[in-house]
Design a protein around this motif. Structure first.
Motif, PDB file in Angstrom:
ATOM      1  N   ASP A  90      -7.985   8.920   3.942  1.00 36.09           N
ATOM      2  CA  ASP A  90      -8.804   9.094   2.612  1.00 36.09           C
ATOM      3  C   ASP A  90      -9.024   8.196   2.006  1.00 36.09           C
ATOM      4  N   TYR A  91      -9.041   7.097   2.095  1.00 32.84           N
ATOM      5  CA  TYR A  91      -8.792   5.682   1.868  1.00 32.84           C
ATOM      6  C   TYR A  91      -9.075   5.231   0.308  1.00 32.84           C
ATOM      7  N   ALA A  92      -8.267   4.528  -0.387  1.00 29.22           N
ATOM      8  CA  ALA A  92      -8.536   4.046  -2.015  1.00 29.22           C
ATOM      9  C   ALA A  92      -7.743   2.590  -2.168  1.00 29.22           C
ATOM     10  N   GLY A  93      -8.995   1.758  -2.469  1.00 29.59           N
ATOM     11  CA  GLY A  93      -8.724   0.681  -2.450  1.00 29.59           C
ATOM     12  C   GLY A  93     -10.180  -0.045  -3.164  1.00 29.59           C
ATOM     13  N   ALA A  94      -9.277  -1.215  -3.551  1.00 29.68           N
ATOM     14  CA  ALA A  94     -10.942  -2.418  -4.293  1.00 29.68           C
ATOM     15  C   ALA A  94     -11.664  -2.572  -3.246  1.00 29.68           C
ATOM     16  N   ASN A  95     -11.534  -2.868  -2.061  1.00 30.66           N
ATOM     17  CA  ASN A  95     -12.445  -3.215  -1.153  1.00 30.66           C
ATOM     18  C   ASN A  95     -12.768  -2.485   0.111  1.00 30.66           C
ATOM     19  N   GLN A 102      -3.643   4.545  -0.789  1.00 30.96           N
ATOM     20  CA  GLN A 102      -3.733   3.615  -1.306  1.00 30.96           C
ATOM     21  C   GLN A 102      -3.053   2.379  -1.462  1.00 30.96           C
ATOM     22  N   ASP A 103      -4.428   1.369  -1.405  1.00 35.25           N
ATOM     23  CA  ASP A 103      -4.370   0.260  -0.649  1.00 35.25           C
ATOM     24  C   ASP A 103      -4.446  -1.231  -2.245  1.00 35.25           C
ATOM     25  N   GLN A 104      -3.094  -1.624  -1.745  1.00 30.84           N
ATOM     26  CA  GLN A 104      -2.805  -2.681  -3.158  1.00 30.84           C
ATOM     27  C   GLN A 104      -3.398  -4.178  -3.087  1.00 30.84           C
ATOM     28  N   GLY A 105      -3.941  -4.015  -1.537  1.00 30.46           N
ATOM     29  CA  GLY A 105      -3.860  -5.327  -0.728  1.00 30.46           C
ATOM     30  C   GLY A 105      -3.065  -6.262   0.351  1.00 30.46           C
ATOM     31  N   ALA A 106      -2.733  -4.922   0.894  1.00 30.15           N
ATOM     32  CA  ALA A 106      -1.667  -5.421   1.833  1.00 30.15           C
ATOM     33  C   ALA A 106      -2.236  -5.839   2.953  1.00 30.15           C
ATOM     34  N   LEU A 107      -1.361  -6.857   4.391  1.00 30.38           N
ATOM     35  CA  LEU A 107      -2.200  -7.567   4.996  1.00 30.38           C
ATOM     36  C   LEU A 107      -2.194  -6.587   6.368  1.00 30.38           C
ATOM     37  N   GLU A 108      -2.533  -6.533   7.256  1.00 34.50           N
ATOM     38  CA  GLU A 108      -2.140  -5.587   9.176  1.00 34.50           C
ATOM     39  C   GLU A 108      -0.623  -4.986   8.556  1.00 34.50           C
ATOM     40  N   ALA A 109      -0.092  -6.021   8.382  1.00 35.75           N
ATOM     41  CA  ALA A 109       0.996  -6.004   9.193  1.00 35.75           C
ATOM     42  C   ALA A 109       1.686  -5.397   8.245  1.00 35.75           C
ATOM     43  N   THR A 110       1.305  -5.297   6.798  1.00 32.58           N
ATOM     44  CA  THR A 110       2.041  -4.363   5.663  1.00 32.58           C
ATOM     45  C   THR A 110       1.617  -3.301   6.488  1.00 32.58           C
ATOM     46  N   LEU A 111       0.161  -2.854   6.029  1.00 32.07           N
ATOM     47  CA  LEU A 111      -0.573  -1.679   6.083  1.00 32.07           C
ATOM     48  C   LEU A 111      -0.024  -1.024   7.645  1.00 32.07           C
ATOM     49  N   CYS A 127       0.839  -1.414   0.169  1.00 31.81           N
ATOM     50  CA  CYS A 127       0.083  -0.175   0.191  1.00 31.81           C
ATOM     51  C   CYS A 127       1.003   1.065  -0.100  1.00 31.81           C
ATOM     52  N   LEU A 128       0.894   2.341  -0.921  1.00 31.43           N
ATOM     53  CA  LEU A 128       1.201   3.374  -0.483  1.00 31.43           C
ATOM     54  C   LEU A 128       0.340   4.421   0.462  1.00 31.43           C
ATOM     55  N   VAL A 129       0.820   4.880   1.529  1.00 32.24           N
ATOM     56  CA  VAL A 129       0.460   5.868   2.531  1.00 32.24           C
ATOM     57  C   VAL A 129       1.078   6.889   2.619  1.00 32.24           C
ATOM     58  N   THR A 130       0.369   8.347   2.088  1.00 31.41           N
ATOM     59  CA  THR A 130       0.992   9.367   2.304  1.00 31.41           C
ATOM     60  C   THR A 130       0.485  11.104   4.062  1.00 31.41           C
ATOM     61  N   VAL A 131       1.061  10.212   4.036  1.00 29.29           N
ATOM     62  CA  VAL A 131       1.052  11.516   5.772  1.00 29.29           C
ATOM     63  C   VAL A 131       0.921  13.292   5.604  1.00 29.29           C
ATOM     64  N   THR A 132      -0.045  14.282   5.488  1.00 29.24           N
ATOM     65  CA  THR A 132       0.014  15.029   5.741  1.00 29.24           C
ATOM     66  C   THR A 132      -0.188  16.266   7.167  1.00 29.24           C
ATOM     67  N   PRO A 133       0.367  17.447   7.229  1.00 27.72           N
ATOM     68  CA  PRO A 133      -0.208  17.825   8.272  1.00 27.72           C
ATOM     69  C   PRO A 133      -1.701  18.883   8.587  1.00 27.72           C
ATOM     70  N   SER A 134      -2.368  18.173   9.502  1.00 27.55           N
ATOM     71  CA  SER A 134      -3.334  18.539   8.751  1.00 27.55           C
ATOM     72  C   SER A 134      -4.411  19.406  10.461  1.00 27.55           C
ATOM     73  N   GLU A 135      -5.125  19.601  10.882  1.00 25.57           N
ATOM     74  CA  GLU A 135      -5.878  20.169  11.797  1.00 25.57           C
ATOM     75  C   GLU A 135      -6.756  18.959  12.740  1.00 25.57           C
ATOM     76  N   SER A 136      -6.931  18.090  11.941  1.00 28.27           N
ATOM     77  CA  SER A 136      -7.654  16.828  12.211  1.00 28.27           C
ATOM     78  C   SER A 136      -7.466  15.784  11.607  1.00 28.27           C
ATOM     79  N   PHE A 137      -8.369  14.909  12.505  1.00 28.05           N
ATOM     80  CA  PHE A 137      -7.428  13.084  12.039  1.00 28.05           C
ATOM     81  C   PHE A 137      -8.683  12.623  10.275  1.00 28.05           C
ATOM     82  N   GLU A 138      -8.310  12.795   9.408  1.00 27.00           N
ATOM     83  CA  GLU A 138      -8.804  11.959   8.288  1.00 27.00           C
ATOM     84  C   GLU A 138      -7.720  11.011   7.701  1.00 27.00           C
TER      85      GLU A 138
END
Lengths: 305, 89
Positions: free
Chosen positions: B29-34, B63-72, B16-27
């Motif tokens: 944005d999840y994209a994945g097949a399921n 962006q989730d490409q079918g990652a296991l929890e360990a990977t995520l 999976c591809l994880v991008t972290v950005t500064p923000s005022e709150s917890f947000e």
């Protein structure tokens, strides 16, 4: 304190050790299906400098939560001369892999300094001191010359492993298909490991498109006395296992000797004989080793000789 | 805290591809097949990892490409540490 299941696992044969880049979750999660006896999760050469942090986290996360089944799991960390060495150990050791593989061991001091750092981490994280074994990788001319001293530098050292790529570079020679340039180094590693009663692992066969070359080399290192060989691709595992497979004729002969030895012991006889001929003790010991290795293979499809 | 935008991971299968950005709150944005199946799991892991790093607010794009929890988990940790890294400024 010592975890018995892990001990049992470490007594298993370890013919093949598959290198898997620590940053490849797709390969790590499939590790149990490749059929290798063990895997080497790599934080060193397979990982670019910019991804060292990512690979370390990935390996740690899998060690914590993933079920590798019967696989022996070893992590190759970065060398003591790198900025990653300490971080690697601090993140990996608390997850209790079966062993860490320490690259570029050239002297007993290299082992001793890694050993004391690992002990410190074990103590701090509340796991038994000594539970994470150490595989010393010999890949310099000096390391080969110091093989036995390295092997006995700490009880944590459970294997010597030959790094052929770096060693041939250090020797100023090319790695050839026949491998004569490594003949002495290999013999030296095996003898040092056997003298210290630990395992000996051979280097990789780099050409994944040449399984015949791999088989020939594997046969050679089996005959020299290595307990296992590293693989860089899943397709190499079967080839290495085939090289360790005892010949059916030899097996049948060995089984007769083992049977005769049992019978001699039962009857309190000091002499073992097969078909009227006396069998020496070292011959009986070799037969026993061979029968033990053969138990890993399925011989049913062939007619017994 | 979160000093900059940082990413970890890849778009390879099982990753999976994880991008972290500064923000005022917890947000998140999840994209994945399921999405239906994995959004909850992903949010749970994300919140847990953030809590371990004592970070309350951040925007995560995954962006989730079918990652296991360990990977995520490993990818979120890596992206977060990269985003929190002190570059000596």
């Amino acid at each position: 304190m010592i975890n018995n299941s892990k001990n049992k696992k470490n007594n298993r044969p370890c013919r093949s050790m598959l290198y898997i880049p620590g940053d490849s979750p797709g390969m790590i999660q499939n590790a149990p299906v490749f059929g290798a006896d063990s895997i080497l999760l790599d934080l060193e050469d397979a990982i670019a400098a910019s991804e060292k942090d990512a690979a370390r986290k990935m390996v740690r996360s899998f060690l914590r939560s993933f079920d590798f089944g019967d696989l022996i799991v070893t992590v190759r960390i970065n060398g003591a001369d790198t900025e990653y060495f300490k971080k690697d150990l601090m993140d990996i050791v608390p997850c209790r892999p079966d062993a860490v593989r320490l690259p570029k061991c050239s002297s007993p001091e290299d082992v001793i300094s890694a050993d004391s750092l690992i002990s410190e981490i074990e103590l701090e994280s509340g796991i038994p001191v000594g539970c994470v074994q150490l595989h010393a990788m010999l890949e310099t001319a000096l390391g080969i010359e110091n093989a036995y001293q390295i092997a006995i530098a700490s009880p944590r050292v459970s294997a010597l492993t030959l790094g052929g790529q770096d060693l041939t570079a250090d020797m100023g020679v090319q790695k050839t298909r026949d491998g004569w340039e490594l003949f002495y180094a290999r013999s030296r590693v095996v003898l040092a490991a056997r003298a210290a009663k630990i395992s000996a692992f051979d280097t990789v066969w780099a050409d994944i498109n040449d399984p015949d070359g791999l088989f020939k080399e594997s046969k050679q290192i089996v005959e020299l006395g290595f307990t296992g060989k590293a693989a860089i691709h899943p397709s190499q595992i079967e080839v290495i296992h085939r090289a360790y497979r005892p010949d059916p004729k030899e097996l049948a002969k060995s089984q007769r000797i083992v049977e005769a030895a049992k019978e001699a012991a039962r009857e309190g006889k000091g002499v073992i004989s097969v078909g009227g001929r006396m069998v020496d003790a070292p011959v009986a010991a070799r037969a026993e080793n061979l029968v033990a290795v053969a138990s890993l293979y399925d011989y049913e499809e062939e007619s017994p000789v | 805290m979160i000093a900059r935008t940082a990413s970890a991971g890849s778009l390879e299968s099982s990753d999976c591809l994880v991008t972290v950005t500064p923000s005022e709150s917890f947000e998140l944005d999840y994209a994945g097949a399921n999405k239906k199946l994995f959004l909850k799991r992903t949010e749970g892991v994300a919140r847990q990892v953030l809590a371990e790093y004592s970070v309350e607010n951040a925007r995560l794009h995954i962006q989730d490409q079918g990652a296991l929890e360990a990977t995520l988990r490993a990818r979120i940790e890596t992206a977060l540490e990269r985003a929190m890294e002190n570059l000596g400024s």
